[in-house]
Enzyme design. Structure first.
Site, PDB file in Angstrom:
ATOM      1  N   GLY A 143       6.956 -15.856  90.304  1.00 39.22           N
ATOM      2  CA  GLY A 143       6.247 -16.939  89.766  1.00 39.22           C
ATOM      3  C   GLY A 143       5.314 -17.562  90.789  1.00 39.22           C
ATOM      4  N   CYS A 194      -1.343  -2.842  60.134  1.00 40.35           N
ATOM      5  CA  CYS A 194      -2.965  -2.275  60.861  1.00 40.35           C
ATOM      6  C   CYS A 194      -3.152  -1.545  59.687  1.00 40.35           C
ATOM      7  CB  CYS A 194      -2.338  -1.186  61.754  1.00 40.35           C
ATOM      8  SG  CYS A 194      -3.831  -0.141  62.750  1.00 40.35           S
ATOM      9  N   CYS A 220      -3.162   2.617  61.080  1.00 42.01           N
ATOM     10  CA  CYS A 220      -1.716   3.312  61.328  1.00 42.01           C
ATOM     11  C   CYS A 220      -0.775   2.803  60.653  1.00 42.01           C
ATOM     12  CB  CYS A 220      -1.826   3.428  62.717  1.00 42.01           C
ATOM     13  SG  CYS A 220      -0.944   2.002  63.499  1.00 42.01           S
ATOM     14  N   CYS A 257      -4.777  -2.466  65.080  1.00 39.97           N
ATOM     15  CA  CYS A 257      -3.982  -2.493  66.320  1.00 39.97           C
ATOM     16  C   CYS A 257      -4.929  -2.684  67.375  1.00 39.97           C
ATOM     17  CB  CYS A 257      -3.324  -1.333  66.552  1.00 39.97           C
ATOM     18  SG  CYS A 257      -1.813  -0.873  65.656  1.00 39.97           S
ATOM     19  N   CYS A 283      -2.045   2.937  68.488  1.00 39.44           N
ATOM     20  CA  CYS A 283      -2.552   3.131  67.268  1.00 39.44           C
ATOM     21  C   CYS A 283      -2.702   4.649  67.050  1.00 39.44           C
ATOM     22  CB  CYS A 283      -3.734   2.422  66.918  1.00 39.44           C
ATOM     23  SG  CYS A 283      -4.354   2.277  65.432  1.00 39.44           S
TER      24      CYS A 283
END
Lengths: 287, 267
Positions: free
Chosen positions: A31, A240, A243, A265, A271
């Protein structure tokens, strides 16, 4: 000039050493933003110069590279960076998340869970999570040093006061291993839970700002929130249309000027993989 | 490193008759020029110390050194028995956002102008670890009320406030963590007299109710007459006279103080 005039993966070896040192330091201090001597790359700032340099420093000849932009493998940014490394490094490329060893990404984490041994490289425009709250770099460094992160919550407070909920929907700040507050690059907050405890190495490169930071595998990254307004990962409340996936992050596509729209997606590989397995959405055609 | 408990404030072990703030021979130079020199005083709990002097007399330099914005060249500052200058920066910054407060002359310096009034008041609470939105907001409403700002202005930005309201908001923002020592740099500067009077009234009430110790820098003798128990007169970076406020103002000894007192317009 011919392609052979370039070193493997474009950057010279000394530059790659320098970047690798920054990456190692970033991994050692999860970080923490490590400064590095960012080079000019043959693309404009904002197109992923930081990510490209990190990728170049990580690539070895046996790698298979995947590049995504907003989840898609076939957008300009993704295509040009993929071709760039095909030409300058000659590495194999793939669109399948599971087959890739190095994935450079802009604004998404793939839906397919990553595995140990994979490297996910993020393109970062502004690495400093406190930037829009505190304009002085000297001061933000001091705030990181002394762990003074109260200001970050002032931003979330303002969100709730103005919108009734935390309205920050991308670049949602996380606290890494209880120490540094980190900007996860502009990924949707839907992806924030995937940052934490991820088995892959996650590297973040900011070219213009000259910073590299990292999340080693299995690192804890907690999204900041209030006790009475806890963090929620959000997405469009649809499936979606191609899909039929219920739990993937969706793009809204306007299809005509009479209000027609579809949700698909944002992760094209995910997808396509689902459609190949026979899943069909509202507007999709059976494969 | 383990995280500190955000609500664990420093132990208050001071005996009541001990000074809260002790300053010895404080000196700050700007190159060859003197900012302030050889300033010594003690401030007791609940006491208000006024510092007056003309522009360039070192009042603001002194205040900045006390509040830790500048590092003095010489001298000692001890707060509650602890040496402030020897303290680590973490501790000092922690002190300055919990036990201390600093009210700027220009509220724009002390407020975040892009953040709502509630966010401004809540910032110090969040800085010491408050993470409950409802409680933070409750405290903000409470404090806006105490400084006479209507609760329905809580989501307005300070830029939508008048100068007097901004100054009161700055005071609320500073006092929300219940500090014991408040530094004020010309808190009434730039306000018209009727607004000044209300602000002074408010300050006097807060100081009395909360038992604050205050160091107040001003060039306005009326302000110190109303607020300060003791007075320090500065000239050329040095303290030329100090004593009880009424005593100094009614019977000035030093030539400069006499000039200062006689310069006030009598209406």
């Amino acid at each position: 000039m011919t392609d052979q005039a370039y070193n493997f993966a474009y950057l010279d070896e000394q530059t790659k050493r320098m970047i690798r040192r920054a990456i190692l330091k970033g991994i050692a201090v999860p970080g923490y933003q490590v400064p590095f001597a960012s080079r000019e790359m043959p693309m404009p700032y904002g197109w992923g110069t930081g990510g490209v340099q990190v990728t170049a420093a990580c690539l070895v000849p046996g790698d298979r590279l995947k590049v995504i932009d907003q989840g898609a493998d076939d957008t300009t940014n993704a295509v040009s960076i993929r071709r760039f490394f095909q030409r300058t490094a000659g590495v194999g490329v793939t669109e399948a998340t599971a087959e890739a060893t190095v994935i450079q990404t802009r604004h998404r984490i793939p839906e397919t869970p990553l595995a140990e041994g994979q490297i996910l490289v993020y393109q970062v425009p502004i690495p400093e999570p406190l930037r829009f709250l505190e304009p002085r770099e000297t001061e933000t460094r001091k705030m990181h040093e002394l762990e003074e992160y109260g200001l970050m919550h002032v931003k979330l407070y303002e969100d709730i006061a103005r919108h009734g909920q935390i309205a920050t929907s991308y670049a949602y700040p996380v606290k890494v291993e209880g120490r540094y507050v980190m900007d996860p690059s502009p990924i949707p907050r839907f992806d924030n839970p995937k940052l934490s405890g991820n088995p892959a190495i996650q590297l973040f490169g900011a070219g213009r700002e000259q910073r590299i930071y990292a999340l080693p595998p299995w690192t804890e990254a907690v999204s900041l929130d209030f006790e009475d307004h806890p963090f929620h990962a959000t997405k469009a409340p649809h499936d979606c249309d191609l899909c039929g996936a219920k739990h993937s992050y969706l793009d809204e596509v306007i299809t005509d000027d009479t209000g027609g729209r579809m949700f698909v997606c944002s992760d094209t590989d995910f997808c396509a993989g689902r459609r190949a397995k026979g899943h069909v959405g509202r507007l999709g055609e059976a494969a | 490193m383990t995280l500190q408990d955000p609500f664990e404030f420093p132990q208050r072990t001071r005996a009541p008759d001990q000074p809260l703030l002790t300053v010895e021979n404080l000196t700050k130079r700007y190159g060859p020029r003197i900012g302030c020199a050889d300033v010594s005083f003690e401030l007791y709990p609940g006491e208000v110390l006024g510092i007056v002097g003309e522009s360039g007399s070192g009042k603001s330099t002194l205040l900045s050194c006390l509040a830790g914005h500048h590092c003095p060249d010489l001298g000692r500052i001890s707060y509650d028995g602890r040496d402030v200058l020897a303290m680590s920066e973490t501790d000092r910054r922690r002190l300055s956002r919990t036990d201390w407060a600093y009210v700027h002359q220009n509220p724009r310096d002390g407020l975040r102008m892009g953040v709502s009034a509630g966010g401004n008041v809540g910032e110090r609470l969040m800085a010491v670890g408050a993470r409950h939105y409802g409680q933070i907001r409750g405290r903000a409403v409470d404090w806006l009320g105490r400084v006479e700002i209507a609760a329905d202005r809580i989501d307005d930005r300070p830029s939508a406030f008048s100068g007097g309201m901004q100054q009161r908001l700055q005071i609320a923002r500073n006092l929300v963590t219940s500090p014991r020592l408040v530094f004020m740099d010309e808190p009434t500067g730039g306000l018209d007299v009727s607004v000044q009077a209300r602000l002074l009234d408010l300050l006097r009430g807060l100081v009395r109710d909360l038992g604050l110790s205050v160091v107040i820098v001003t060039h306005d003798l009326a302000v110190v007459r109303l607020l300060a128990h003791r007075l320090m007169v500065m000239k050329g970076g040095r303290v030329v006279e100090q004593g009880l406020t009424d005593q100094v103002l009614d019977d000035p000894q030093h030539a400069y103080t006499q000039l200062l007192v006689s310069s006030v317009l009598q209406v």
